[in-house]
Scaffold this motif. Structure first.
Motif, PDB file in Angstrom:
ATOM      1  N   GLN A 139       5.352  -2.389  22.792  1.00  0.00           N
ATOM      2  CA  GLN A 139       4.748  -1.829  23.962  1.00  0.00           C
ATOM      3  C   GLN A 139       3.198  -1.856  24.276  1.00  0.00           C
ATOM      4  OE1 GLN A 139       6.826   1.732  24.553  1.00  0.00           O
ATOM      5  NE2 GLN A 139       5.628   2.275  26.449  1.00  0.00           N
ATOM      6  N   SER A 140       2.398  -1.621  23.217  1.00  0.00           N
ATOM      7  CA  SER A 140       0.765  -1.792  23.585  1.00  0.00           C
ATOM      8  C   SER A 140       0.581  -3.219  23.992  1.00  0.00           C
ATOM      9  CB  SER A 140       0.094  -1.581  22.129  1.00  0.00           C
ATOM     10  OG  SER A 140       0.616  -0.338  21.616  1.00  0.00           O
ATOM     11  N   ALA A 141       0.969  -4.199  23.519  1.00  0.00           N
ATOM     12  CA  ALA A 141       0.677  -5.552  23.984  1.00  0.00           C
ATOM     13  C   ALA A 141       1.021  -5.810  25.344  1.00  0.00           C
ATOM     14  CB  ALA A 141       1.596  -6.611  23.191  1.00  0.00           C
ATOM     15  N   HIS A 142       2.274  -4.870  25.853  1.00  0.00           N
ATOM     16  CA  HIS A 142       2.628  -5.147  27.322  1.00  0.00           C
ATOM     17  C   HIS A 142       1.793  -4.239  28.245  1.00  0.00           C
ATOM     18  CE1 HIS A 142       6.532  -7.551  27.282  1.00  0.00           C
ATOM     19  NE2 HIS A 142       6.744  -7.069  25.991  1.00  0.00           N
ATOM     20  N   ILE A 143       1.225  -3.047  27.550  1.00  0.00           N
ATOM     21  CA  ILE A 143       0.171  -2.219  28.125  1.00  0.00           C
ATOM     22  C   ILE A 143      -1.068  -3.107  28.474  1.00  0.00           C
ATOM     23  CG2 ILE A 143      -1.302  -0.380  27.978  1.00  0.00           C
ATOM     24  CD1 ILE A 143       1.267   0.995  26.540  1.00  0.00           C
ATOM     25  N   ILE A 144      -1.502  -3.671  27.455  1.00  0.00           N
ATOM     26  CA  ILE A 144      -2.685  -4.572  27.555  1.00  0.00           C
ATOM     27  C   ILE A 144      -2.711  -5.692  28.532  1.00  0.00           C
ATOM     28  CG2 ILE A 144      -4.179  -6.141  26.331  1.00  0.00           C
ATOM     29  CD1 ILE A 144      -3.873  -4.337  23.855  1.00  0.00           C
ATOM     30  N   LYS A 145      -1.582  -6.275  28.851  1.00  0.00           N
ATOM     31  CA  LYS A 145      -1.315  -7.324  29.774  1.00  0.00           C
ATOM     32  C   LYS A 145      -1.093  -6.826  31.225  1.00  0.00           C
ATOM     33  CE  LYS A 145      -0.413 -11.175  29.183  1.00  0.00           C
ATOM     34  NZ  LYS A 145      -1.287 -12.545  29.379  1.00  0.00           N
ATOM     35  N   GLU A 146      -0.621  -5.638  31.298  1.00  0.00           N
ATOM     36  CA  GLU A 146      -0.583  -5.104  32.711  1.00  0.00           C
ATOM     37  C   GLU A 146      -1.797  -4.459  32.887  1.00  0.00           C
ATOM     38  OE1 GLU A 146       2.324  -1.685  34.899  1.00  0.00           O
ATOM     39  OE2 GLU A 146       2.785  -2.354  32.958  1.00  0.00           O
ATOM     40  N   LEU A 147      -2.658  -3.783  32.043  1.00  0.00           N
ATOM     41  CA  LEU A 147      -3.995  -3.358  32.490  1.00  0.00           C
ATOM     42  C   LEU A 147      -4.772  -4.696  32.930  1.00  0.00           C
ATOM     43  CD1 LEU A 147      -4.896  -0.822  29.597  1.00  0.00           C
ATOM     44  CD2 LEU A 147      -4.578  -0.273  31.919  1.00  0.00           C
ATOM     45  N   ALA A 148      -4.876  -5.705  32.384  1.00  0.00           N
ATOM     46  CA  ALA A 148      -5.341  -6.965  32.487  1.00  0.00           C
ATOM     47  C   ALA A 148      -5.333  -7.290  34.105  1.00  0.00           C
ATOM     48  CB  ALA A 148      -5.233  -7.875  31.450  1.00  0.00           C
ATOM     49  N   GLU A 149      -3.937  -7.179  34.289  1.00  0.00           N
ATOM     50  CA  GLU A 149      -3.495  -7.674  35.827  1.00  0.00           C
ATOM     51  C   GLU A 149      -3.971  -6.791  36.725  1.00  0.00           C
ATOM     52  OE1 GLU A 149      -1.396  -8.412  39.422  1.00  0.00           O
ATOM     53  OE2 GLU A 149      -1.122  -6.664  38.048  1.00  0.00           O
ATOM     54  N   LYS A 150      -3.917  -5.520  36.459  1.00  0.00           N
ATOM     55  CA  LYS A 150      -4.286  -4.330  37.459  1.00  0.00           C
ATOM     56  C   LYS A 150      -5.630  -4.536  37.629  1.00  0.00           C
ATOM     57  CE  LYS A 150      -0.358  -1.290  36.956  1.00  0.00           C
ATOM     58  NZ  LYS A 150       0.023  -1.295  38.335  1.00  0.00           N
ATOM     59  N   SER A 151      -6.496  -4.680  36.749  1.00  0.00           N
ATOM     60  CA  SER A 151      -7.878  -4.844  37.055  1.00  0.00           C
ATOM     61  C   SER A 151      -8.535  -6.154  36.899  1.00  0.00           C
ATOM     62  CB  SER A 151      -8.650  -4.005  35.877  1.00  0.00           C
ATOM     63  OG  SER A 151      -8.376  -4.461  34.646  1.00  0.00           O
ATOM     64  N   LYS A 152      -7.751  -7.074  37.368  1.00  0.00           N
ATOM     65  CA  LYS A 152      -8.340  -8.565  37.371  1.00  0.00           C
ATOM     66  C   LYS A 152      -9.551  -8.750  38.353  1.00  0.00           C
ATOM     67  CE  LYS A 152      -4.778  -9.834  41.093  1.00  0.00           C
ATOM     68  NZ  LYS A 152      -3.565 -10.629  41.365  1.00  0.00           N
ATOM     69  N   ASP A 153      -9.653  -7.894  39.432  1.00  0.00           N
ATOM     70  CA  ASP A 153     -10.893  -8.080  40.290  1.00  0.00           C
ATOM     71  C   ASP A 153     -12.103  -7.680  39.557  1.00  0.00           C
ATOM     72  OD1 ASP A 153      -9.230  -8.968  42.081  1.00  0.00           O
ATOM     73  OD2 ASP A 153      -9.096  -7.008  43.183  1.00  0.00           O
ATOM     74  N   SER A 154     -12.162  -7.047  38.326  1.00  0.00           N
ATOM     75  CA  SER A 154     -13.102  -6.641  37.753  1.00  0.00           C
ATOM     76  C   SER A 154     -13.149  -6.963  36.375  1.00  0.00           C
ATOM     77  CB  SER A 154     -13.334  -5.038  37.423  1.00  0.00           C
ATOM     78  OG  SER A 154     -12.161  -4.478  37.160  1.00  0.00           O
ATOM     79  N   ASP A 155     -12.732  -8.387  35.955  1.00  0.00           N
ATOM     80  CA  ASP A 155     -12.579  -9.127  34.833  1.00  0.00           C
ATOM     81  C   ASP A 155     -11.726  -8.271  33.919  1.00  0.00           C
ATOM     82  OD1 ASP A 155     -13.980 -11.442  35.508  1.00  0.00           O
ATOM     83  OD2 ASP A 155     -15.976 -10.596  34.711  1.00  0.00           O
ATOM     84  N   SER A 156     -10.592  -7.732  34.429  1.00  0.00           N
ATOM     85  CA  SER A 156      -9.687  -7.015  33.570  1.00  0.00           C
ATOM     86  C   SER A 156     -10.460  -5.868  32.651  1.00  0.00           C
ATOM     87  CB  SER A 156      -8.982  -7.933  32.732  1.00  0.00           C
ATOM     88  OG  SER A 156      -8.381  -9.010  33.306  1.00  0.00           O
TER      89      SER A 156
END
Length: 453
Positions: free
Chosen positions: A164-181
Protein backbone atom coordinates in the motif's frame (compact mmCIF):
# COMPACT_ATOMS: atom_id res chain seq x y z
CA UNK A 1 35.48 32.18 33.62
CA UNK A 2 35.08 31.46 29.89
CA UNK A 3 38.01 30.04 27.97
CA UNK A 4 39.03 32.49 25.21
CA UNK A 5 40.08 29.72 22.83
CA UNK A 6 36.78 27.88 23.32
CA UNK A 7 34.85 31.06 22.50
CA UNK A 8 36.93 31.67 19.37
CA UNK A 9 36.51 28.03 18.33
CA UNK A 10 32.72 28.22 18.69
CA UNK A 11 32.57 31.46 16.70
CA UNK A 12 34.58 29.82 13.91
CA UNK A 13 32.24 26.83 13.92
CA UNK A 14 29.23 29.09 13.38
CA UNK A 15 30.72 31.61 10.95
CA UNK A 16 32.95 29.36 8.84
CA UNK A 17 31.84 25.74 9.29
CA UNK A 18 28.01 25.94 9.20
CA UNK A 19 27.41 24.91 12.81
CA UNK A 20 23.75 25.24 13.61
CA UNK A 21 20.91 23.72 15.59
CA UNK A 22 19.04 21.96 12.82
CA UNK A 23 15.70 21.94 14.59
CA UNK A 24 13.77 22.63 17.76
CA UNK A 25 10.81 20.27 17.62
CA UNK A 26 7.99 20.49 20.15
CA UNK A 27 6.23 17.18 20.69
CA UNK A 28 2.58 17.51 21.73
CA UNK A 29 0.23 14.76 22.89
CA UNK A 30 -3.17 14.94 21.19
CA UNK A 31 -4.71 11.95 22.96
CA UNK A 32 -7.10 14.22 24.85
CA UNK A 33 -8.43 15.60 21.54
CA UNK A 34 -10.19 12.37 20.56
CA UNK A 35 -13.90 12.75 19.81
CA UNK A 36 -16.58 10.86 17.88
CA UNK A 37 -17.16 13.94 15.74
CA UNK A 38 -14.24 14.59 13.39
CA UNK A 39 -14.88 18.32 13.21
CA UNK A 40 -14.70 18.57 17.00
CA UNK A 41 -11.51 16.50 16.96
CA UNK A 42 -10.02 18.84 14.36
CA UNK A 43 -11.03 21.89 16.37
CA UNK A 44 -9.60 20.48 19.61
CA UNK A 45 -6.24 19.58 18.11
CA UNK A 46 -5.95 22.94 16.37
CA UNK A 47 -6.62 24.73 19.64
CA UNK A 48 -4.16 22.59 21.59
CA UNK A 49 -1.30 22.97 19.11
CA UNK A 50 -1.89 26.73 18.83
CA UNK A 51 -1.85 27.02 22.63
CA UNK A 52 1.12 24.77 23.41
CA UNK A 53 3.38 26.00 20.59
CA UNK A 54 2.38 29.67 20.77
CA UNK A 55 5.79 30.79 22.08
CA UNK A 56 8.01 28.31 20.23
CA UNK A 57 9.11 30.66 17.45
CA UNK A 58 9.73 33.75 19.66
CA UNK A 59 11.72 31.61 22.09
CA UNK A 60 13.86 30.13 19.33
CA UNK A 61 14.51 33.56 17.86
CA UNK A 62 15.55 34.98 21.22
CA UNK A 63 17.95 32.07 21.76
CA UNK A 64 19.49 32.65 18.33
CA UNK A 65 20.10 36.32 19.17
CA UNK A 66 21.52 35.63 22.62
CA UNK A 67 23.83 32.72 21.79
CA UNK A 68 24.64 33.48 18.15
CA UNK A 69 23.91 29.94 17.00
CA UNK A 70 21.37 29.66 14.15
CA UNK A 71 18.29 27.49 14.65
CA UNK A 72 17.41 26.48 11.11
CA UNK A 73 14.01 24.85 11.64
CA UNK A 74 11.22 25.04 14.20
CA UNK A 75 8.78 22.15 14.07
CA UNK A 76 5.95 20.38 15.85
CA UNK A 77 5.33 16.65 16.14
CA UNK A 78 2.10 15.11 17.40
CA UNK A 79 0.64 11.80 18.49
CA UNK A 80 0.15 9.50 15.46
CA UNK A 81 -3.14 10.67 14.04
CA UNK A 82 -4.48 7.16 13.46
CA UNK A 83 -4.55 6.80 17.26
CA UNK A 84 -6.12 10.21 17.90
CA UNK A 85 -8.78 9.75 15.22
CA UNK A 86 -9.72 6.18 16.13
CA UNK A 87 -12.80 7.41 18.01
CA UNK A 88 -14.08 9.35 14.99
CA UNK A 89 -17.00 7.87 13.08
CA UNK A 90 -16.04 9.70 9.88
CA UNK A 91 -14.52 7.78 6.98
CA UNK A 92 -12.40 10.67 5.73
CA UNK A 93 -9.60 12.15 7.88
CA UNK A 94 -8.90 15.15 5.63
CA UNK A 95 -10.43 17.64 8.10
CA UNK A 96 -7.71 16.64 10.58
CA UNK A 97 -4.93 17.10 8.03
CA UNK A 98 -6.26 20.55 7.19
CA UNK A 99 -6.46 21.46 10.89
CA UNK A 100 -2.85 20.38 11.41
CA UNK A 101 -1.77 22.56 8.50
CA UNK A 102 -3.69 25.57 9.84
CA UNK A 103 -2.22 25.08 13.31
CA UNK A 104 1.31 24.89 11.91
CA UNK A 105 0.81 28.12 9.99
CA UNK A 106 -0.73 29.80 13.03
CA UNK A 107 2.30 29.12 15.24
CA UNK A 108 4.73 29.66 12.36
CA UNK A 109 6.59 26.33 12.29
CA UNK A 110 8.24 24.93 9.17
CA UNK A 111 6.68 21.46 9.35
CA UNK A 112 4.29 19.45 11.48
CA UNK A 113 4.77 15.68 11.71
CA UNK A 114 2.49 12.94 12.91
CA UNK A 115 -0.07 12.27 10.18
CA UNK A 116 1.05 8.74 10.84
CA UNK A 117 0.22 5.15 11.71
CA UNK A 118 2.03 2.19 13.23
CA UNK A 119 1.11 -0.81 11.11
CA UNK A 120 4.08 -3.16 11.51
CA UNK A 121 1.86 -6.01 12.66
CA UNK A 122 -1.54 -5.20 11.18
CA UNK A 123 -4.16 -2.54 10.56
CA UNK A 124 -6.86 -1.02 12.72
CA UNK A 125 -9.83 0.53 10.96
CA UNK A 126 -8.38 3.93 11.80
CA UNK A 127 -5.03 2.97 10.22
CA UNK A 128 -6.83 2.02 7.01
CA UNK A 129 -8.70 5.34 6.88
CA UNK A 130 -5.55 7.35 7.49
CA UNK A 131 -3.51 5.50 4.88
CA UNK A 132 -6.27 5.93 2.30
CA UNK A 133 -6.25 9.67 2.93
CA UNK A 134 -2.47 10.29 2.76
CA UNK A 135 -2.19 11.17 -0.96
CA UNK A 136 -4.98 13.74 -0.77
CA UNK A 137 -3.88 15.04 2.65
CA UNK A 138 -0.26 15.71 1.65
CA UNK A 139 -1.26 17.15 -1.72
CA UNK A 140 -3.78 19.56 -0.17
CA UNK A 141 -1.60 20.76 2.72
CA UNK A 142 1.70 22.63 2.71
CA UNK A 143 3.62 21.57 5.82
CA UNK A 144 1.98 18.35 7.05
CA UNK A 145 4.30 15.32 7.06
CA UNK A 146 3.27 11.68 7.15
CA UNK A 147 5.00 8.48 8.19
CA UNK A 148 4.20 4.79 8.52
CA UNK A 149 6.00 2.18 10.59
CA UNK A 150 5.89 -0.92 8.40
CA UNK A 151 8.27 -3.21 10.27
CA UNK A 152 10.03 -3.94 13.53
CA UNK A 153 12.26 -6.45 15.23
CA UNK A 154 9.41 -8.00 17.23
CA UNK A 155 6.84 -7.84 14.41
CA UNK A 156 8.70 -8.56 11.20
CA UNK A 157 7.43 -6.75 8.08
CA UNK A 158 3.80 -6.07 7.21
CA UNK A 159 4.11 -6.69 3.48
CA UNK A 160 0.50 -5.65 2.86
CA UNK A 161 1.44 -2.24 4.28
CA UNK A 162 4.56 -2.17 2.10
CA UNK A 163 2.42 -2.75 -0.99
CA UNK A 164 0.00 0.00 0.00
CA UNK A 165 2.89 2.37 0.73
CA UNK A 166 4.23 1.89 -2.79
CA UNK A 167 0.83 2.81 -4.20
CA UNK A 168 0.71 5.88 -1.92
CA UNK A 169 4.12 7.02 -3.21
CA UNK A 170 3.02 6.67 -6.83
CA UNK A 171 -0.19 8.58 -6.18
CA UNK A 172 1.68 11.35 -4.33
CA UNK A 173 4.06 11.63 -7.28
CA UNK A 174 1.20 12.02 -9.74
CA UNK A 175 -0.73 14.51 -7.59
CA UNK A 176 2.31 16.78 -7.24
CA UNK A 177 3.69 16.34 -10.75
CA UNK A 178 3.77 20.10 -11.33
CA UNK A 179 6.38 20.45 -8.56
CA UNK A 180 8.65 17.51 -9.48
CA UNK A 181 6.53 15.19 -7.28
CA UNK A 182 7.52 17.15 -4.17
CA UNK A 183 4.69 15.69 -2.05
CA UNK A 184 6.70 12.45 -1.86
CA UNK A 185 9.29 14.33 0.21
CA UNK A 186 6.72 14.67 3.00
CA UNK A 187 6.14 10.91 3.27
CA UNK A 188 8.48 8.32 4.77
CA UNK A 189 8.17 4.67 5.76
CA UNK A 190 10.11 3.05 8.60
CA UNK A 191 11.32 -0.09 10.23
CA UNK A 192 11.72 0.38 14.00
CA UNK A 193 10.46 3.98 13.99
CA UNK A 194 11.44 5.94 17.11
CA UNK A 195 9.01 7.95 19.24
CA UNK A 196 11.15 11.04 19.78
CA UNK A 197 12.87 12.03 16.54
CA UNK A 198 12.92 15.80 15.90
CA UNK A 199 13.56 15.33 12.17
CA UNK A 200 11.00 15.36 9.37
CA UNK A 201 9.29 13.74 7.65
CA UNK A 202 9.27 11.03 10.31
CA UNK A 203 8.79 12.93 13.58
CA UNK A 204 5.94 11.72 15.80
CA UNK A 205 5.15 12.24 19.47
CA UNK A 206 5.09 8.69 20.79
CA UNK A 207 2.60 7.29 23.27
CA UNK A 208 5.37 6.82 25.83
CA UNK A 209 6.25 10.52 25.84
CA UNK A 210 5.22 13.23 28.32
CA UNK A 211 2.39 15.67 27.56
CA UNK A 212 4.63 18.25 25.88
CA UNK A 213 8.38 17.94 25.29
CA UNK A 214 11.09 19.77 23.40
CA UNK A 215 13.44 17.68 21.27
CA UNK A 216 16.51 19.14 19.58
CA UNK A 217 18.37 18.04 16.49
CA UNK A 218 21.95 19.23 16.19
CA UNK A 219 24.02 19.29 13.04
CA UNK A 220 27.57 20.25 12.12
CA UNK A 221 28.95 18.25 9.16
CA UNK A 222 31.09 21.27 8.26
CA UNK A 223 32.62 21.34 11.73
CA UNK A 224 33.39 17.61 11.57
CA UNK A 225 34.94 17.90 8.12
CA UNK A 226 37.15 20.83 9.21
CA UNK A 227 38.42 18.86 12.23
CA UNK A 228 39.27 15.82 10.12
CA UNK A 229 41.01 17.93 7.48
CA UNK A 230 43.56 18.95 10.11
CA UNK A 231 44.73 15.34 10.52
CA UNK A 232 47.71 14.18 8.46
CA UNK A 233 46.95 11.59 5.79
CA UNK A 234 49.02 8.99 7.64
CA UNK A 235 47.03 9.34 10.87
CA UNK A 236 45.82 5.87 11.96
CA UNK A 237 42.10 5.20 12.24
CA UNK A 238 42.08 5.26 16.03
CA UNK A 239 43.24 8.88 15.85
CA UNK A 240 40.51 9.60 13.29
CA UNK A 241 38.01 8.03 15.70
CA UNK A 242 39.22 10.19 18.60
CA UNK A 243 38.89 13.34 16.49
CA UNK A 244 35.32 12.44 15.54
CA UNK A 245 34.39 11.76 19.18
CA UNK A 246 35.88 15.01 20.46
CA UNK A 247 34.20 17.04 17.71
CA UNK A 248 30.84 15.34 18.24
CA UNK A 249 31.09 16.24 21.92
CA UNK A 250 31.60 19.94 21.09
CA UNK A 251 28.73 19.98 18.60
CA UNK A 252 26.37 18.22 21.00
CA UNK A 253 27.18 20.57 23.89
CA UNK A 254 25.74 23.42 21.83
CA UNK A 255 22.57 21.40 21.29
CA UNK A 256 22.34 20.48 24.97
CA UNK A 257 22.64 24.12 26.01
CA UNK A 258 19.91 25.24 23.61
CA UNK A 259 17.72 22.28 24.57
CA UNK A 260 17.85 23.03 28.30
CA UNK A 261 17.31 26.74 27.89
CA UNK A 262 14.48 26.44 25.37
CA UNK A 263 12.62 23.90 27.52
CA UNK A 264 13.02 26.08 30.60
CA UNK A 265 11.71 29.18 28.89
CA UNK A 266 8.78 27.34 27.33
CA UNK A 267 7.90 25.59 30.57
CA UNK A 268 7.90 22.12 29.00
CA UNK A 269 9.85 18.94 29.63
CA UNK A 270 13.30 18.75 28.06
CA UNK A 271 13.33 15.88 25.64
CA UNK A 272 16.22 14.35 23.76
CA UNK A 273 19.15 15.69 21.80
CA UNK A 274 19.44 13.91 18.46
CA UNK A 275 23.14 13.65 17.58
CA UNK A 276 22.60 13.17 13.86
CA UNK A 277 24.94 14.92 11.46
CA UNK A 278 22.33 16.40 9.12
CA UNK A 279 23.71 17.89 5.90
CA UNK A 280 22.39 20.77 3.81
CA UNK A 281 22.79 21.63 0.11
CA UNK A 282 25.38 24.28 1.12
CA UNK A 283 28.94 23.62 -0.03
CA UNK A 284 31.04 22.38 2.89
CA UNK A 285 28.07 21.06 4.89
CA UNK A 286 28.13 17.50 3.61
CA UNK A 287 28.38 14.03 5.13
CA UNK A 288 29.88 12.83 1.84
CA UNK A 289 32.70 15.36 2.35
CA UNK A 290 33.33 13.92 5.83
CA UNK A 291 33.70 10.41 4.41
CA UNK A 292 36.14 11.73 1.84
CA UNK A 293 38.04 13.60 4.58
CA UNK A 294 38.38 10.27 6.42
CA UNK A 295 40.10 9.02 3.29
CA UNK A 296 37.55 7.53 0.88
CA UNK A 297 38.40 8.59 -2.67
CA UNK A 298 34.86 9.56 -3.67
CA UNK A 299 31.76 8.87 -1.60
CA UNK A 300 30.28 5.63 -2.88
CA UNK A 301 33.62 4.08 -3.72
CA UNK A 302 35.09 1.09 -1.88
CA UNK A 303 35.63 1.89 1.79
CA UNK A 304 32.58 4.15 2.03
CA UNK A 305 30.52 1.78 4.19
CA UNK A 306 33.44 1.19 6.57
CA UNK A 307 34.12 4.94 6.88
CA UNK A 308 30.42 5.61 7.52
CA UNK A 309 30.32 2.89 10.18
CA UNK A 310 33.30 4.51 11.94
CA UNK A 311 31.70 7.96 11.71
CA UNK A 312 28.33 6.81 13.00
CA UNK A 313 29.75 4.91 15.96
CA UNK A 314 32.12 7.67 17.03
CA UNK A 315 29.45 10.38 16.74
CA UNK A 316 27.37 8.38 19.22
CA UNK A 317 30.30 7.79 21.57
CA UNK A 318 31.29 11.46 21.64
CA UNK A 319 27.80 12.89 21.70
CA UNK A 320 26.37 10.72 24.43
CA UNK A 321 28.81 12.21 26.95
CA UNK A 322 27.67 15.74 26.10
CA UNK A 323 23.95 15.40 26.77
CA UNK A 324 21.79 14.32 29.66
CA UNK A 325 19.41 12.53 27.31
CA UNK A 326 20.29 11.32 23.80
CA UNK A 327 17.67 9.84 21.50
CA UNK A 328 15.98 10.17 18.16
CA UNK A 329 18.07 8.73 15.36
CA UNK A 330 21.56 9.94 16.39
CA UNK A 331 24.17 9.20 13.78
CA UNK A 332 24.79 10.38 10.23
CA UNK A 333 22.11 11.11 7.64
CA UNK A 334 22.79 10.31 3.99
CA UNK A 335 20.01 12.10 2.07
CA UNK A 336 21.01 12.58 -1.54
CA UNK A 337 19.23 15.80 -2.53
CA UNK A 338 20.07 17.52 0.77
CA UNK A 339 23.82 16.82 0.55
CA UNK A 340 25.90 18.61 -2.07
CA UNK A 341 28.65 16.00 -1.80
CA UNK A 342 26.23 13.11 -2.33
CA UNK A 343 24.81 14.81 -5.42
CA UNK A 344 28.34 15.27 -6.76
CA UNK A 345 29.13 11.60 -6.12
CA UNK A 346 26.01 10.48 -7.99
CA UNK A 347 26.92 12.66 -10.96
CA UNK A 348 30.46 11.20 -10.98
CA UNK A 349 29.02 7.69 -11.12
CA UNK A 350 30.56 6.72 -7.77
CA UNK A 351 27.32 6.48 -5.77
CA UNK A 352 24.54 4.12 -6.82
CA UNK A 353 21.32 3.04 -5.14
CA UNK A 354 22.89 -0.33 -4.41
CA UNK A 355 25.78 1.34 -2.56
CA UNK A 356 23.36 3.59 -0.70
CA UNK A 357 21.46 0.50 0.42
CA UNK A 358 24.68 -1.03 1.77
CA UNK A 359 25.44 2.22 3.61
CA UNK A 360 22.05 2.16 5.32
CA UNK A 361 23.11 -0.89 7.30
CA UNK A 362 25.42 1.38 9.32
CA UNK A 363 23.98 4.91 8.93
CA UNK A 364 21.49 6.80 11.08
CA UNK A 365 18.34 6.09 9.06
CA UNK A 366 18.14 4.79 5.49
CA UNK A 367 17.41 5.61 1.86
CA UNK A 368 16.52 9.29 2.03
CA UNK A 369 15.54 11.94 -0.54
CA UNK A 370 16.42 9.75 -3.49
CA UNK A 371 14.88 10.60 -6.86
CA UNK A 372 14.13 7.83 -9.38
CA UNK A 373 12.40 7.86 -12.78
CA UNK A 374 8.70 8.68 -12.73
CA UNK A 375 7.80 5.49 -14.59
CA UNK A 376 9.28 3.27 -11.84
CA UNK A 377 6.75 0.49 -11.30
CA UNK A 378 4.85 -0.20 -8.11
CA UNK A 379 6.40 -3.68 -8.01
CA UNK A 380 9.89 -2.15 -8.06
CA UNK A 381 9.00 0.24 -5.24
CA UNK A 382 7.49 -2.59 -3.16
CA UNK A 383 10.60 -4.74 -3.40
CA UNK A 384 12.91 -1.74 -2.90
CA UNK A 385 11.09 -0.80 0.32
CA UNK A 386 11.02 -4.45 1.45
CA UNK A 387 14.80 -4.69 1.09
CA UNK A 388 15.29 -1.66 3.32
CA UNK A 389 12.77 -2.88 5.89
CA UNK A 390 14.60 -6.22 6.04
CA UNK A 391 17.90 -4.46 6.82
CA UNK A 392 16.19 -2.72 9.73
CA UNK A 393 14.48 -5.83 11.07
CA UNK A 394 17.43 -8.19 10.82
CA UNK A 395 19.91 -5.65 12.23
CA UNK A 396 17.51 -4.26 14.86
CA UNK A 397 18.07 -0.67 13.74
CA UNK A 398 15.94 2.13 12.40
CA UNK A 399 15.81 2.22 8.62
CA UNK A 400 13.58 4.26 6.37
CA UNK A 401 12.71 4.99 2.76
CA UNK A 402 11.86 8.44 1.42
CA UNK A 403 11.87 8.00 -2.34
CA UNK A 404 10.57 10.29 -5.08
CA UNK A 405 9.56 8.82 -8.44
CA UNK A 406 9.61 12.19 -10.20
CA UNK A 407 6.71 12.32 -12.62
CA UNK A 408 7.89 12.53 -16.24
CA UNK A 409 11.61 12.52 -15.34
CA UNK A 410 14.27 10.19 -16.73
CA UNK A 411 17.64 8.99 -15.43
CA UNK A 412 20.20 11.80 -15.49
CA UNK A 413 17.70 14.65 -15.40
CA UNK A 414 17.62 16.99 -12.41
CA UNK A 415 14.80 17.94 -10.07
CA UNK A 416 14.82 21.18 -8.08
CA UNK A 417 13.07 21.28 -4.70
CA UNK A 418 14.66 24.38 -3.19
CA UNK A 419 15.56 25.22 0.40
CA UNK A 420 16.90 22.47 2.62
CA UNK A 421 15.47 19.82 0.27
CA UNK A 422 17.95 20.90 -2.41
CA UNK A 423 18.12 19.35 -5.85
CA UNK A 424 19.07 15.92 -7.13
CA UNK A 425 19.82 13.93 -10.25
CA UNK A 426 17.37 11.19 -11.13
CA UNK A 427 19.11 7.92 -10.22
CA UNK A 428 18.86 4.59 -11.96
CA UNK A 429 16.87 1.96 -10.06
CA UNK A 430 17.13 -1.76 -10.81
CA UNK A 431 14.03 -2.69 -12.78
CA UNK A 432 14.37 -6.47 -12.40
CA UNK A 433 12.01 -6.62 -9.45
CA UNK A 434 9.51 -9.14 -10.75
CA UNK A 435 5.92 -9.21 -9.61
CA UNK A 436 5.55 -12.44 -7.63
CA UNK A 437 7.40 -11.41 -4.46
CA UNK A 438 5.99 -7.89 -4.73
CA UNK A 439 2.41 -9.14 -4.63
CA UNK A 440 2.53 -11.98 -2.11
CA UNK A 441 1.60 -9.71 0.80
CA UNK A 442 1.16 -11.22 4.25
CA UNK A 443 3.57 -10.98 7.17
CA UNK A 444 7.33 -11.35 6.85
CA UNK A 445 8.09 -13.16 10.16
CA UNK A 446 10.11 -11.61 12.95
CA UNK A 447 13.68 -12.98 13.10
CA UNK A 448 14.69 -15.54 15.69
CA UNK A 449 16.80 -13.05 17.66
CA UNK A 450 13.62 -11.08 18.45
CA UNK A 451 12.83 -13.75 21.05
CA UNK A 452 14.78 -12.08 23.85
CA UNK A 453 12.49 -12.82 26.77
Amino acid sequence: MYDKRAIQETLAMVSQQNLDIRTLTMGISLLDCADEDIDRTAHKLYEKIAREAEHLIPTAESLEREYGIPIVNKRVSVTPISQVAAACKAHDYLPIARALDRAAHTVGVDFIGGYSALVQKGFTESDKKLMASIPEALSETEVVCSSLNLAGLRAGINMDAVIQSAHIIKELAEKSKDSDSLACAKFVVFANMVEDSPFMAGAVHGSGEAETVLNVGVSGPGVMRAALKELPEDAPLHEVAETIKKTAFKITRAGELMSREAARRLGVQKGIVDLSLAPTPAIGDSVADILEAIGVGVCGGPGTTAALALLNDCVKKGGVMASSRVGGLSGAFIPVSEDEGMVRAVRQGALSLEKLEAMTSVCSVGIDMVVVPGDTSVDTLVNFIADEMAIGVINNKTTAVRIIPAYGKKVGETVEFGGLLGSAPVMEINQFAGSVFANRGGQFPAPLHSLKN
